[in-house]
Design a protein around this motif. Structure first.
Motif, PDB file in Angstrom:
ATOM      1  N   GLY A  15       0.809  -1.211   0.000  1.00  0.00           N
ATOM      2  CA  GLY A  15       0.000   0.000   0.000  1.00  0.00           C
ATOM      3  C   GLY A  15       0.840   1.257   0.000  1.00  0.00           C
ATOM      4  N   ALA A  16       0.391   2.244   0.764  1.00  0.00           N
ATOM      5  CA  ALA A  16       1.097   3.513   0.883  1.00  0.00           C
ATOM      6  C   ALA A  16       2.313   3.343   1.795  1.00  0.00           C
ATOM      7  CB  ALA A  16       0.161   4.572   1.452  1.00  0.00           C
ATOM      8  N   TYR A  38       6.162   0.643  -4.135  1.00  0.00           N
ATOM      9  CA  TYR A  38       5.014   0.679  -3.233  1.00  0.00           C
ATOM     10  C   TYR A  38       3.761   0.611  -4.115  1.00  0.00           C
ATOM     11  CZ  TYR A  38       4.640   5.578  -4.586  1.00  0.00           C
ATOM     12  OH  TYR A  38       4.512   6.734  -5.302  1.00  0.00           O
ATOM     13  N   ALA A  39       2.605   0.554  -3.538  1.00  0.00           N
ATOM     14  CA  ALA A  39       1.348   0.371  -4.278  1.00  0.00           C
ATOM     15  C   ALA A  39       1.407  -0.913  -5.095  1.00  0.00           C
ATOM     16  CB  ALA A  39       1.041   1.574  -5.172  1.00  0.00           C
ATOM     17  N   THR A  41      -0.149  -3.617  -5.699  1.00  0.00           N
ATOM     18  CA  THR A  41      -1.467  -4.211  -5.501  1.00  0.00           C
ATOM     19  C   THR A  41      -2.301  -4.073  -6.766  1.00  0.00           C
ATOM     20  OG1 THR A  41      -3.434  -4.167  -4.114  1.00  0.00           O
ATOM     21  CG2 THR A  41      -2.413  -2.051  -4.577  1.00  0.00           C
ATOM     22  N   THR A  43      -5.630  -3.887  -6.146  1.00  0.00           N
ATOM     23  CA  THR A  43      -6.809  -3.292  -5.527  1.00  0.00           C
ATOM     24  C   THR A  43      -6.821  -1.797  -5.819  1.00  0.00           C
ATOM     25  OG1 THR A  43      -6.724  -4.922  -3.756  1.00  0.00           O
ATOM     26  CG2 THR A  43      -8.047  -2.958  -3.369  1.00  0.00           C
ATOM     27  N   TYR A  47      -2.570   5.240  -3.369  1.00  0.00           N
ATOM     28  CA  TYR A  47      -1.459   4.837  -2.522  1.00  0.00           C
ATOM     29  C   TYR A  47      -0.325   5.841  -2.723  1.00  0.00           C
ATOM     30  CZ  TYR A  47      -4.255   0.599  -2.631  1.00  0.00           C
ATOM     31  OH  TYR A  47      -5.286  -0.297  -2.548  1.00  0.00           O
TER      32      TYR A  47
END
Length: 144
Positions: A15-16, A38-39, A41, A43, A47
């Protein structure tokens, strides 16, 4: 509380990365970091490498490399600060490299570079027009 993050590398995060908020945060410094992948995902969401909502904080964000792992990754979200100095960073593949809210104080953007920006503008938000912008190399219009 004072927050200092320097000379670090983040390899992967779902996530973030940094979420900072509170009225009792006087100083935040993030410098010379590789905030990449990061991020990580599928989903949908937003983020950020850094989101700050600390109205009394002095933010220094300098010399960092920002590269999210998915198209849901944003660079900075400056919701509220006393002042912010965003200098010498590279943003690659962010939806929005820098988003500045209406409650942000004085913001300096200098010598930053963006590439492969996914959204319509490199610098966006209600407070973007008030930011001082000097010697940046944004790949999309600086204001959106």
């Amino acid at each position: 509380c004072q927050i200092v993050v320097t000379d670090c590398e983040v390899g992967f995060a779902a996530g973030a990365l940094l979420e900072i908020a509170g009225r009792n945060v006087p100083e935040v410094k993030v410098a010379d970091c590789k905030l990449t992948r990061y991020a990580n995902t599928k989903t949908q969401g937003r983020y950020h490498a850094l989101r700050i909502a600390a109205p009394h904080a002095r933010l220094t964000f300098q010399g960092n490399d920002i590269l999210p792992a998915s198209p849901f990754g944003d660079g900075l979200a400056i919701e509220a600060v006393k002042w912010a100095s965003i200098v010498g960073n590279t943003f690659q593949g962010c939806t929005t490299p820098v988003e500045i809210g209406a409650a942000a104080g004085r913001v300096l953007l200098a010598a930053n570079l963006s590439s492969d920006t996914q959204g319509p503008a490199a610098v966006a938000g209600a407070g973007a027009a008030a930011a001082a912008d000097a010697a940046n190399a944004w790949d999309k219009p600086a204001r959106g």
